[in-house]
Design a protein around this motif. Structure first.
Motif, PDB file in Angstrom:
ATOM      1  N   LYS D  48      -8.880   0.995  -6.595  1.00 19.57           N
ATOM      2  CA  LYS D  48      -9.356  -0.152  -5.819  1.00 19.57           C
ATOM      3  C   LYS D  48      -9.129   0.069  -4.330  1.00 19.57           C
ATOM      4  CE  LYS D  48      -6.470  -3.010  -7.834  1.00 19.57           C
ATOM      5  NZ  LYS D  48      -5.694  -2.156  -8.763  1.00 19.57           N
ATOM      6  N   SER D  49      -7.916   0.381  -3.989  1.00 18.59           N
ATOM      7  CA  SER D  49      -7.612   0.548  -2.567  1.00 18.59           C
ATOM      8  C   SER D  49      -8.379   1.724  -1.982  1.00 18.59           C
ATOM      9  CB  SER D  49      -6.123   0.777  -2.365  1.00 18.59           C
ATOM     10  OG  SER D  49      -5.400  -0.293  -2.878  1.00 18.59           O
ATOM     11  N   VAL D  50      -8.436   2.801  -2.706  1.00 19.44           N
ATOM     12  CA  VAL D  50      -9.137   3.976  -2.202  1.00 19.44           C
ATOM     13  C   VAL D  50     -10.592   3.626  -1.944  1.00 19.44           C
ATOM     14  CG1 VAL D  50      -9.885   6.298  -2.777  1.00 19.44           C
ATOM     15  CG2 VAL D  50      -7.547   5.592  -3.269  1.00 19.44           C
ATOM     16  N   ALA D 178     -10.100  -7.316   1.949  1.00 23.42           N
ATOM     17  CA  ALA D 178      -8.733  -7.784   1.744  1.00 23.42           C
ATOM     18  C   ALA D 178      -8.131  -7.041   0.563  1.00 23.42           C
ATOM     19  CB  ALA D 178      -8.733  -9.290   1.485  1.00 23.42           C
ATOM     20  N   ASP D 179      -7.113  -6.216   0.862  1.00 20.32           N
ATOM     21  CA  ASP D 179      -6.486  -5.425  -0.202  1.00 20.32           C
ATOM     22  C   ASP D 179      -5.240  -6.144  -0.695  1.00 20.32           C
ATOM     23  OD1 ASP D 179      -5.674  -3.537  -1.952  1.00 20.32           O
ATOM     24  OD2 ASP D 179      -5.525  -1.900  -0.506  1.00 20.32           O
ATOM     25  N   GLU D 180      -5.364  -6.807  -1.793  1.00 24.44           N
ATOM     26  CA  GLU D 180      -4.256  -7.551  -2.391  1.00 24.44           C
ATOM     27  C   GLU D 180      -3.523  -8.399  -1.361  1.00 24.44           C
ATOM     28  OE1 GLU D 180      -2.291  -5.973  -5.539  1.00 24.44           O
ATOM     29  OE2 GLU D 180      -3.424  -4.121  -5.710  1.00 24.44           O
ATOM     30  N   PRO D 181      -4.198  -9.299  -0.711  1.00 26.59           N
ATOM     31  CA  PRO D 181      -3.552 -10.004   0.397  1.00 26.59           C
ATOM     32  C   PRO D 181      -2.465 -10.966  -0.045  1.00 26.59           C
ATOM     33  CG  PRO D 181      -5.679 -10.961  -0.043  1.00 26.59           C
ATOM     34  CD  PRO D 181      -5.564  -9.771  -0.938  1.00 26.59           C
TER      35      PRO D 181
HETATM   36 MG   LIG Z   1      -3.972  -0.684  -4.024  1.00 32.15          MG
END
Ligand SMILES: [Mg+2]
Ligand SMILES: Nc1ncnc2c1ncn2[C@@H]1O[C@H](COP(=O)(O)OP(=O)(O)OP(=O)(O)O)[C@@H](O)[C@H]1O
Ligand SMILES: Nc1ncnc2c1ncn2[C@@H]1O[C@H](COP(=O)(O)OP(=O)(O)OP(=O)(O)O)[C@@H](O)[C@H]1O
Ligand SMILES: [Mg+2]
Ligand code: NI
Lengths: 502, 312, 347, 334, 284
Positions: D48-50, D178-181
């Motif tokens: 996800k983040s990548v 928004a990465d896991e905000p």
């Molecule tokens: Mg991540």
């Protein structure tokens, strides 16, 4: 000679204390006479004395008094007149047994009288060394008024204050001193001596001493033209600098003798048997030391073998002394004749950080190994070494000596006479030498005195209380432009006649 | 700013100071050989030695000597140098600025060298550029200072003639010129230490999320590097810098010798060898004070750079 | 099948008035000015009873003191005051061997699968160390026991020879559990045991815990902030706020009818899995006050929609309501039933 | 239908590691509509983040990105650095999971907002400070003007996250990544932040891609969901559809493994096994080793993401066989 | 009661053995070289390190004397080789005691904290405000020059760095959950400290040890320059460089080759240090 200009001189360390009486170190002594003139002066060859502030002197028949005549119109560097009372005051201060380490050189003086430009020294006994003593730094003439006007409760405190901005009658006067960094002496316009152009010396406007402790840096600075003279060139680099066409690598003859002092006492401080108390052993060690090799390795060929305990430049040196030529066979025979046929181990104290000591001792380790003597080197810093030495807590130590006075008596009292400091703490004691020396101290006849000294030197050689090594010169590298600079055998650096060629 | 912290730290120096005083006093007297031996040399007779010791007050019992020392110290008097016969305070006053100048100069040069090179090495890590930078400093770090100093002297000083050989000069401009080579010698050493840590911290900071956030904001790489990366990376380095500057002040001995700089390093060694007790004592106290101050200052700078730092 | 836990089950652990503060460094200046030394009020007069064989869930926001409570119970922290009785033992007074013996019976398992195992010790070394220190098994029987323990937590025997980094997070938590079980404890205190794990893996570990509890008749104190999870596995739930227990109740009851306004807010804030039930307004506004500066009276009053004068002056005690739950809120004080309207959770 | 704001096509990200190249994102395709809030879910390590970072080319070499990310008529993966800087932070902003580590600890919050304003809005000095205070106010930080001079560590967790949002919004972006905000936050604060994001989206007409692993968060905030597994998108759907009738075996497993889906204190239904190793993927569907519906076909080749119903895409061969879930979605607060 | 056995999970295939980084390997190879020279100088050196050869003073590198000869005609190559043992000995002895003492003390005070930490902290403050080199010079001057006294002097000062490093790291590790687990598991403080904390906290100290070793050799050289280092005729690189400084213009080989040896040793330790930092880092 050319007049004017500043000469920059690279020293390995700075002076400490510019008082002629209370100082102790060569660092001061060797430049002090540029600031403070003496009544008489040593000659440049070191063999005699010549007139100084006093234009002449006469000794009475019985040798119990001496009259000196001061030059007319003498002035201190501040322009004030130098009078006979300054002389009396200065000599009285210098011979005060409570002050300084050098008063004994003037110990024969009983009282001093002045009248006009005449100074009369009344002596307790005839003293053949007195002219030389009057040519020595501690007998320098100082301005009484200025000195006593200096702040301070007693002589010591006044001396401290005065020495910060000393005024004397030498060719130069201190103008700036940044301790540890540099010192500038500028020309004393009132100096009495005339140059070859008939005008007053010195030629130079000023001399600047730069303190550069590292040998390499000193040489680099000289080569870069930032210095005109560099002292204490390591002997290992003499040949190289001789080859440098811009430089004048000079080896001034010196009174420097390098030897190894041995503890001659039967027992060491810790109570153990001392092999060095055996004269056979001592002679064996002397014969086994290959001086020529040492001179090659340690002094890079600049030294000369030591023939007597005093240097060949010292007055009354006996040129016929054989010294101890290298002779391994004889050395082995002597060992065999001793109690220590199988050799022994011996520790020598060296000065840490002294490359020459190390070179010397490493070479001796090898040489003495051949006669079964195992040499252990213990390096100590100078203060520790001195303390151990003074407590007679050593077997051997390296030592070098230079005379401060143009007379053999000084080195003899130290090296050969027990009473002063136990023959340089070797513990060597010879009644015969002591007697001869006492006689020589009152012997006004030069020939007789020379004979006494010849005998002393022979006796000393036979007893071999020290290991005779070599004499070394003062290695000074100068720019080719520098002329007329002298370092006399006593070590004094003389700038009065120095000049810089354009 | 943090006045109470500064006061507390200054107060903390006092016990350290007292301990330093006592240790030095004793250590100095443990040294074999005495001032008399050192200043009088081999020729002195027993009487003269005794007289000298009496004059210097060294014949009195140790506690009395210590009492005198402390009492004088409280009056701001460090005594007179035994060999130079001038007040220690004046001596230090003459010599210390030189050493401080040299140290500061070296620190500036060191940082000027270390920061850009560390940045380059970190950004291009594991490339040949990085390799060369690290190798050069590694070599610099494994050679004795005097060797580096002499090489610099003979190359930049003697051979090329760009810089004077040794000495100190007059005035700020000349100091800068004269002290360049010694400062470079010390600075190289410092830079070698700094590059290593700084490079690692930069690499570490580069992986920090706030750097990514800064990039995500669309900032220029130069801005990111200076505002975000370097400032943070320096935080870890500043303490090290402080420690090393402390060491530089005391370690200038050899550089000062080679370059003929009349600083306190040389003075200290001479004093140790000359058994010049008052000078040793005075200098050590000065060192301790300066080093403590340097540590305090680095802590404060650290606190300025890092608002999170708790000064406690 | 769940083990029925009657209310008459004897208490295993009784916590009374437990208080723990962490003093913070004070500047010289403020000490000089005579300002009182500040302290983090981590636990304040905690009242709690743990029943034998139950799972007691402890929930609350970050920093409310859950971990501090757990750690104080296993004596990692020394309480300031209060008492903890464990059967006959006065836990807070235990020393030396007694304390070690107590720790054997009451074990803690940790949150962080990465730092809770010594990175340099193999699984076997970890387990054998626990076995031999407490002389649980003679050396010869230890390898067999290690295998048994591994099997118990669902790890293959070949896991024994490996180092922690060779395992996934879930597997590491199993090793941590096995280490605790090696001492054959009666009570497990699990601090955020599965918080660091992915949901799918979380489920595996939760299953293991449930299974072990039944097989070994363990009492479990389950500290977590995931309400869904706590609800799933706890018999009873205690809600903490700023170092205090504000509500304790049977799980079903507390989730069905939360009493304390904070509990209500907490439940309302938890996102539901039903996209059709969205709300626009937050369940509760404001943030947790600093534990250095706990509000007077009821700590929740600064965020409480129902706060009234008394809340600011008087601290509500944890009182048992007639139908079972214990609540610390003036709305439920003996003097009367609460105003019904104010109890509805804003949705 | 409006034109998509962002078109991602065949996005691949390869990360070289000592143990081999890690293919972290594999052929991801999706569109994002203006004003849309897209949830990106999946377990830890699913990419996800990548994925999110590659949308603004945040990866640095040696990480390699291929494919295209079309935004405003350009492929962000190969525009010039200067152009990219305009888009980054200007039109597309990003916020991170850990506000403590994403905010520079040595700069004040005001400076960090100001930086963005200067870069993208050309605001400096007083004007910048005014605007910064406005932004803090917008995100609900009390007495914003005074807090500008504070450092991140002087903020609480929730306020830090608000501050980060304020920084991201400074340039009035079109798209917020928004990465896991809210993962690091408490439920009550999470609740506040999520509501804030929803409100801001409305007010500023942004699109949002919200990465999370909390399905509850998705259910409460997103319009559409994309599920990742093993570096691939395995399902995309409108949020209601997904929760009620997942069309991928993994999504189903995920929903089922949640506590609350089953009876009190009964065993949960975990997905057995663990996530795949992205360095050496088995052939076929990456979920096959853990899947209850697996058949030979699944292992034969990797199933593509296909439209299985209007607006619904799935990469599961057995999407038709999966049961609906409605009944089991029990709620935490009854 | 329902019994449910979770199926035993499979553990991921064992990761391939991690080979040390090339830096460490190169470092170890160089160390091997140094050790060979230190252990078997006789086999490697063509000449005696102490024998003079008056026939060959200051001769440049040649087939017979690849590194030339010094001012005593000693073979520089042989001296460089024989010096290896001395220098490795310096490296070890200047660091061994500080490392052991500092690390253990750091572990102890880091673990116990409070007054023990404060007391040692004060002493450490005292040591660090003393200028290091000066202190060493003073101590060597008290005790006399020579390697043994240098070791004593360095040890008196050197432990502080190790103490700091280990103390800080132990304080960090103490917070790690595994350490707390140890307490909950009823392990004794001694066991927790020595078996759990220390092995995890000692890495920075070991890495620093490597840097420190080359610093030790350099310090030997500096003391050599001041005449307080190794005593003749012992060959030691630093002293050889110092002794050769007068010949830098005329016989560069005397100081250059030992200088290279110093650098080689420095590089070796630094490579090993970097490599160890990597190899000793536990993988999470
Ligand atoms: Mg991540
Ligand atoms: N060792 C400590 N020193 C100082 N303060 C501490 C310490 N441990 C905890 N605290 C403080 O005590 C309070 C309670 O912390 P605790 O860890 O018990 O909370 P928690 O409920 O477990 O939170 P989380 O959900 O974040 O784990 C917090 O304010 C915390 O900062
Ligand atoms: N810089 C990197 N170097 C090496 N591997 C990386 C890097 N960044 C990510 N990875 C790997 O890529 C894969 C996908 O990572 P990613 O961070 O996208 O997962 P995620 O879905 O965001 O997980 P999480 O929920 O834990 O944040 C993981 O296996 C991760 O280990
Ligand atoms: Mg906690
Ligand atoms: Ni401040």
């Amino acid at each position: 000679a050319t007049r004017g200009g500043q000469l920059t001189f690279g020293r390995y360390a700075d002076s400490l204390f510019l008082d002629p009486v209370l100082n102790d170190a060569n660092l001061d002594i060797w430049i002090l006479t540029n600031l403070y003139d003496t009544l008489l002066q040593p000659t440049n060859d070191g063999k005699g004395v010549q007139p100084g502030l006093a234009s002449s002197y006469t000794t009475s028949k019985d040798g119990k008094s001496m009259v000196l005549t001061l030059r007319p119109g003498l002035k201190f560097a501040d322009g004030s007149a130098l009078s006979a009372s300054d002389v009396k005051w200065s000599l009285d201060r210098a011979r005060n047994p409570e002050a300084g380490a050098w008063n004994s050189s003037l110990a024969s003086i009983n009282s001093i009288a002045v009248s006009g430009n005449k100074v009369t020294l009344n002596l307790k006994r005839p003293d053949p060394t007195l002219p030389a003593a009057l040519a020595t730094f501690n007998a320098a003439i100082m301005p009484q008024k200025l000195f006593t006007a200096a702040p301070g409760k007693n002589d010591a405190e006044k001396a401290k204050a005065f020495a910060e901005k000393p005024i004397g009658s030498g060719p130069f006067v201190l103008s700036e001193w940044k301790r540890g960094s540099y010192m500038v002496m500028k020309r004393n316009p009132y100096y009495w001596k005339k140059g070859d152009d008939g005008k007053a010396l010195p030629y130079l406007d000023s001399v600047r001493f730069e303190i550069i402790p590292d040998d390499n840096t000193r040489i680099l600075k000289l080569q870069a033209g930032e210095l005109q003279i560099a002292e204490f060139i390591p002997l290992s680099r003499v040949a190289e600098l001789k080859a440098d066409s811009r430089l004048n690598m000079t080896l001034f003859p010196s009174t420097k003798v390098n030897s190894i002092l041995m503890n001659n006492r039967p027992k060491l401080n810790d109570g153990t048997e001392n092999p060095l108390s055996d004269v056979n052993v001592r002679q064996a060690l002397n014969y086994a030391a290959n001086k020529d090799a040492l001179i090659q390795v340690v002094t890079y060929g600049t030294g000369k073998p030591m023939k007597s305990y005093m240097s060949a430049t010292t007055p009354l040196f006996d040129a016929k002394q054989p010294g101890f030529p290298y002779d391994l066979v004889k050395a082995k025979a002597l060992m065999a004749a001793s109690k220590y046929k199988n050799g022994f181990e011996v520790t020598v104290l060296a000065t840490s950080g002294n490359a020459d000591d190390l070179a010397l001792l490493t070479a001796l380790q090898q040489m003495w190994g051949a006669i079964g003597v195992k040499l252990k080197i213990e390096q100590l810093d100078a203060a520790t070494k001195t303390a151990r030495y003074r407590a007679n807590d050593f077997q051997m130590r390296t030592a070098a000596w230079t005379n401060d006075i143009n007379d053999p008596s000084q080195i003899t009292t130290y090296y050969a006479v027990f009473d002063n400091i136990e023959s340089v703490h070797t513990g060597f004691k010879s009644a015969e030498i002591d007697k001869l020396f006492a006689q020589s101290q009152q012997e006004l006849n030069p020939a007789k005195r020379a004979a006494q000294y010849q005998q002393i030197q022979s006796l000393y050689l036979k007893a071999a209380p020290i290991v005779y090594l070599y004499e070394t010169p003062y290695p000074v590298a100068m720019s080719k432009k520098v002329k007329g600079f002298f370092q006399i055998p006593l070590g004094n650096n003389l700038f009065a006649g120095a000049y810089l060629e354009k | 700013m943090h006045a109470s912290y500064v006061i507390r730290r200054l107060l903390q120096i006092i016990p350290t100071f007292l301990a330093v005083m006592l240790v030095v006093f004793l250590l100095v007297r443990l040294l074999p050989g005495d001032p008399a031996s050192a200043i009088l040399g081999d020729r002195a007779t027993a009487e003269i030695v005794e007289r000298t010791n009496r004059e210097l007050g060294l014949d009195r019992p140790l506690p009395v000597q210590f009492g005198v020392f402390v009492r004088n110290l409280l009056q701001g008097d460090l005594g007179d140098s035994i060999s130079l016969k001038i007040p220690v305070l004046r001596l230090i006053g003459e010599r210390l600025p030189t050493t401080l100048f040299l140290t500061a100069y070296a620190a500036v040069l060191g940082v000027l060298m270390a920061v850009p090179l560390a940045v380059v090495a970190a950004v291009r890590r594991n490339t040949w550029v990085d390799g060369v930078i690290r190798a050069v400093f590694q070599v610099g770090l494994s050679l004795p200072v005097f060797y580096v100093a002499l090489q610099l002297l003979s190359l930049l000083g003697a051979r090329l003639g760009w810089f004077p050989i040794g000495g100190y000069g007059e005035g700020f401009g000349e100091h800068l010129y004269h002290l360049f080579l010694p400062a470079l010698t010390l600075g190289l050493n410092l830079a070698a230490i700094l590059v290593r840590t700084l490079r690692n911290s930069i690499i570490e900071v580069l992986t920090a999320e706030y750097v990514d956030f800064a990039r995500a904001k669309g900032l220029r790489s130069r801005v990111i590097m200076t505002r975000h990366v370097l400032r943070n990376a320096l935080i870890a380095t500043i303490t090290l810098l402080g420690l090393n500057i402390g060491a530089l002040i005391g370690g200038a001995v050899i550089t000062e010798t080679v370059f003929a700089i009349p600083g306190v390093g040389r003075l200290m060694v001479d004093a140790i060898f000359g058994r010049d007790y008052p000078v040793i004592q005075g200098l050590t106290l000065t060192f301790a004070l300066i080093v403590s101050l340097v540590f305090l200052i680095t802590d404060l700078i650290h606190a300025r750079l890092d608002p999170r730092a708790e000064l406690s | 099948m769940t083990v029925p836990l009657s209310k008459s089950t004897p208490p295993l652990m009784e916590i009374h008035n437990l208080t723990k503060t962490f003093p913070v460094a004070q500047s010289l200046l403020s000490r000089w000015r005579g300002q009182p030394r500040k302290a983090v009020q981590a636990l304040t007069d905690v009242e709690l009873t743990v029943r034998r064989g139950e799972t007691l869930g402890i929930v609350g926001e970050s920093g409310c003191g859950k971990s501090t409570l757990a750690r104080t119970l296993v004596r990692l922290y020394d309480a300031d005051r209060g008492s903890v009785r464990y059967g006959e033992l006065d836990v807070l007074a235990l020393r030396g061997a007694d304390l070690r013996q107590y720790n054997r019976r009451v074990q803690m398992i940790f949150q962080d699968p990465y730092s809770s195992l010594n990175p340099r010790m193999t699984v076997e070394a970890v387990l054998r160390e626990a076995l031999s220190v407490h002389k649980m098994r003679p050396a010869t029987e230890q390898p067999a026991r290690v295998r048994e323990l591994l099997q118990l937590v669902g790890l293959p025997p070949e896991a024994a020879g490996r180092l922690p980094h060779e395992f996934s997070g879930g597997q590491r938590q199993r090793i941590g559990i096995a280490r605790a079980l090696a001492l054959e404890p009666e009570c497990l205190i699990a601090d955020e045991l599965v918080s660091a794990l992915d949901v799918s893996v979380q489920a595996q570990v939760v299953n293991l815990l449930l299974e072990l509890q039944e097989r070994l008749n363990l009492t479990v104190l389950f500290v977590a902030h995931d309400l869904r999870l706590v609800r799933h596995i706890s018999h009873r739930v205690a809600v903490m706020y700023l170092g205090r227990v504000v509500e304790v109740s049977e799980t079903q009851t507390i989730f069905a009818t939360p009493r304390h306004p904070y509990t209500q807010a907490l439940l309302a804030a938890a996102p539901t899995l039903d996209p059709s039930r969205r709300t626009a307004a937050p369940a509760i506004t404001g943030e947790l006050p600093s534990p250095l500066n706990v509000p007077s009276g009821c700590a929740f009053r600064t965020r409480c929609p129902h706060a009234f004068d008394r809340c600011a002056t008087e601290r509500p005690a944890l009182l048992k309501l007639a139908d079972g739950p214990e609540v610390a809120c003036h709305l439920y004080d003996s003097d009367g039933s609460p105003p019904a309207a104010s109890l509805k959770v804003a949705t | 239908m409006t034109a998509p704001l962002l078109k991602v096509r065949d996005l691949n990200v390869r990360i070289p590691t000592p143990g081999g190249v890690l293919h972290a994102v594999r052929g991801v395709n999706f569109d994002l509509l203006p004003g849309e809030m897209l949830g990106l879910v999946g377990e830890s390590g699913s990419g996800k983040s990548v994925t999110l970072r590659s949308l603004i080319r945040l990866h640095r070499p040696p990480i390699r990105m291929t494919g295209s990310v079309e935004y405003g008529g350009q492929n962000l993966l190969d525009v010039s650095e200067a152009k990219l800087r305009d888009v980054r932070g200007g039109q597309i902003s990003m916020i991170f999971q850990e506000p403590m580590s994403a905010l520079n600890p040595v700069l004040t919050v005001g400076e960090q907002i100001g930086e963005n304003l200067r870069e993208h809005k050309g605001l400096r000095g007083r004007a910048a400070q005014e605007r910064a205070a406005e932004l803090l106010d917008l995100t609900g930080i009390p007495s914003p003007r005074a807090r500008l001079a504070d450092y991140p560590h002087q903020f609480s967790g929730g306020m830090r996250q608000r501050a980060m949002i304020a920084i991201a919004l400074a340039s009035e972006p079109q798209l917020l990544l928004a990465d896991e905000p809210t993962t690091a936050l408490d439920v009550t604060i999470q609740d506040q932040i999520l509501r804030l994001l929803l409100r801001l989206r409305e007010e500023l007409h942004m699109s949002v891609i919200l990465v999370t692993h909390d399905l509850g968060v998705v259910a409460q905030t997103c319009d559409r969901v994309a599920v990742m597994y093993g570096g691939r998108l395995v399902e995309t759907a409108g949020v209601n559809d997904l929760f009620h009738a997942p069309k991928h075996a993994y999504t189903l497993g995920l929903l089922r493994s949640l506590p609350g889906a089953g009876e009190h204190r009964r065993p949960l239904q975990p997905i057995p096994g663990g996530p795949p190793d992205l360095r050496s993927l088995p052939p076929g569907c990456p979920f096959a080793p853990r899947c209850g519906y697996v058949t030979e076909e699944c292992r034969a080749g990797e199933p593509p993401l296909l439209e299985v119903a209007p607006g619904r895409f799935s990469a599961c061969i057995h999407s038709d066989e999966l049961p609906a879930l409605k009944a089991s979605l029990e709620e935490v607060s009854a | 009661m329902t019994t449910m056995h979770s199926p035993a999970l499979e553990v991921a295939a064992r990761p391939r053995r991690r080979w040390p980084k090339p830096t460490l390997l190169i470092g170890l190879a160089l160390l091997l070289l140094l050790l060979a020279a230190a252990l078997f100088p006789r086999a490697l050196a063509p000449f005696s390190p102490t024998d003079f050869d008056y026939e060959a003073l200051l001769k440049g590198p040649s087939a017979k004397h690849p590194f030339g000869t010094d001012n005593f005609g000693r073979d520089v190559l042989s001296r460089v080789i024989y010096a290896t043992r001395v220098d490795l000995q310096i490296a070890v002895f200047t660091t061994l005691f500080p490392f052991l003492f500092g690390t253990l003390l750091g572990a102890l005070t880091g673990y116990l904290g409070r007054w023990s930490d404060a007391v040692v902290g004060r002493i450490a403050d005292l040591v660090v405000v003393f200028p290091f080199l000066v202190l060493v010079i003073a101590i060597v001057a008290v005790l006399g020059p020579g390697l043994t006294n240098m070791y004593i002097a360095v040890s008196a000062v050197g432990w502080v760095s190790y103490w700091r490093l280990t103390r800080g790291e132990v304080m960090n590790q103490k917070k790690a959950e595994y350490a707390q687990a140890g307490r909950v598991l009823g392990y004794s403080p001694g066991r927790i400290l020595l078996r759990h904390l220390l092995p995890n906290a000692v890495t920075p100290a070991i890495v620093y040890l490597m840097t420190d070793m080359s610093l030790g050799i350099l310090l030997g050289a500096s003391l050599g320059y001041l005449g307080l280092g190794a005593q003749p005729p012992t060959a030691e690189w630093g002293v050889m460089v110092a002794d050769g400084k007068n010949f830098m213009a005329t016989a560069w080989w005397i100081s250059t080759f030992p200088g290279l040896a110093l650098t080689l040793a420095g590089v070796t330790f630094s490579l090993i240090g970097d490599g160890l930092a990597d190899a000793l880092r536990p993988r999470a």
